[in-house]
Write an enzyme that holds these catalytic residues in place. Sequence first.
Site, PDB file in Angstrom:
ATOM      1  N   ASP A 155      28.496 122.711  37.375  1.00 55.75           N
ATOM      2  CA  ASP A 155      28.967 123.375  36.292  1.00 55.75           C
ATOM      3  C   ASP A 155      27.990 124.038  35.350  1.00 55.75           C
ATOM      4  O   ASP A 155      26.635 123.335  35.165  1.00 55.75           O
ATOM      5  CB  ASP A 155      29.613 122.341  35.052  1.00 55.75           C
ATOM      6  CG  ASP A 155      31.293 122.512  35.213  1.00 55.75           C
ATOM      7  OD1 ASP A 155      31.837 123.490  35.531  1.00 55.75           O
ATOM      8  OD2 ASP A 155      31.664 121.193  34.695  1.00 55.75           O
ATOM      9  N   LYS A 194      30.128 126.380  38.827  1.00 55.70           N
ATOM     10  CA  LYS A 194      31.538 126.746  37.970  1.00 55.70           C
ATOM     11  C   LYS A 194      31.450 127.063  36.540  1.00 55.70           C
ATOM     12  O   LYS A 194      30.297 126.614  35.998  1.00 55.70           O
ATOM     13  CB  LYS A 194      32.161 125.279  38.266  1.00 55.70           C
ATOM     14  CG  LYS A 194      33.842 125.524  37.447  1.00 55.70           C
ATOM     15  CD  LYS A 194      34.512 124.274  37.797  1.00 55.70           C
ATOM     16  CE  LYS A 194      34.446 123.194  36.943  1.00 55.70           C
ATOM     17  NZ  LYS A 194      34.611 123.519  35.322  1.00 55.70           N
ATOM     18  N   GLU A 244      43.518 123.657  34.623  1.00 54.76           N
ATOM     19  CA  GLU A 244      43.457 122.438  33.679  1.00 54.76           C
ATOM     20  C   GLU A 244      44.624 122.403  32.652  1.00 54.76           C
ATOM     21  O   GLU A 244      44.615 123.153  32.133  1.00 54.76           O
ATOM     22  CB  GLU A 244      42.133 122.129  33.128  1.00 54.76           C
ATOM     23  CG  GLU A 244      42.057 120.805  32.388  1.00 54.76           C
ATOM     24  CD  GLU A 244      40.602 120.200  32.102  1.00 54.76           C
ATOM     25  OE1 GLU A 244      39.687 120.953  32.361  1.00 54.76           O
ATOM     26  OE2 GLU A 244      40.674 119.464  31.159  1.00 54.76           O
TER      27      GLU A 244
HETATM   28  O1  KIV Z   1      33.568 118.982  33.798  1.00 54.01           O
HETATM   29  C1  KIV Z   1      34.540 118.670  34.396  1.00 54.01           C
HETATM   30  O2  KIV Z   1      34.633 117.501  35.066  1.00 54.01           O
HETATM   31  C2  KIV Z   1      35.407 119.635  34.982  1.00 54.01           C
HETATM   32  C3  KIV Z   1      37.077 119.020  35.692  1.00 54.01           C
HETATM   33  C4  KIV Z   1      37.665 118.305  34.732  1.00 54.01           C
HETATM   34  C5  KIV Z   1      37.412 120.077  36.490  1.00 54.01           C
HETATM   35  O3  KIV Z   1      35.611 120.758  34.592  1.00 54.01           O
END
Ligand code: KIV
Length: 283
Positions: free
Chosen positions: A90, A120, A190
């Site tokens: 992320d 992401k 989500e």
């Molecule tokens: O940060 C995270 O774990 C997420 C998932 C819930 C998709 O974005």
Amino acid sequence: MQPESAPAARVKRSLPELTHPAAPLVMVTAYDYPGARHAEAAGVDLILVGDSLGNVVLGYDSTAPVTLADMIHHGKAARRGAPNTFLVVDLPFGTYHTGVTDAMRSAVRVIQDTGADAVKMEGSTPEVLDVVRVLSRNGIPVMGHVGLMPQTAAAQGGLRVQGKDDDSARRTLEGALALQEAGAFAVVLEAIPARLARLISERLDIATIGIGAGVHCDGQVLVYHDLLGLYEGEEKKIAKRYADLGRESREAIARYAAEVRAREFPSKEHSFVMKDEVLDKLY
Ligand code: KIV
């Protein structure tokens, strides 16, 4: 012939296989070496080093304080634990919101420092779409994220289900389509109604990965700590507990404490011996 004990060589899923999956994709989050090892050994398709790190590992009450350095530190550990699994990291809050150049710099650091296969990011605003477009064109695979977006949950009225009214449902559908058009290879959905997720999954050519989005997505993701019962917060509708490791961990530590206090641990089994004559010379 391979000796029986040799583990089967694992082949990392390719980007085309993940973009157009033939079977439901399994993604789980992991934030460290042991967690990623467990996930790889269990044979998941993707591991996400999510910024949920902030809540479940670092003890913050939101993902907003998580930094790029945090993500890189944990991403490196996860990669060491899962060298043969497609790893997504992320981009945390604030690291892709100040322009395409800054976003590119953040993504390049993540990819170079952690060895991740993709990044992401949350949202489908024109600014985020520009970033997705530039990263994808320059060889950095991007997973999008619509529906409930924890980084900006305050602006969405809190951590609550999205896509229930006309406006929100249309925004979510159009956001997912725009992310596909910008070059994302997959989109996390989500906390949206299952029927909306089904429609989005039918409309999109790329993979949808659901969390709290019903069974018709192309894949599912769960947070490691929720799945294993390690996070002691209230149970969430979007997660299922497959184990209660939090309780097991507490009970094991309590047994250890009781044995230390009763001088039962360490027993002979966990102690080293020496010859009498060596010891005698010390008296
Ligand atoms: O940060 C995270 O774990 C997420 C998932 C819930 C998709 O974005």
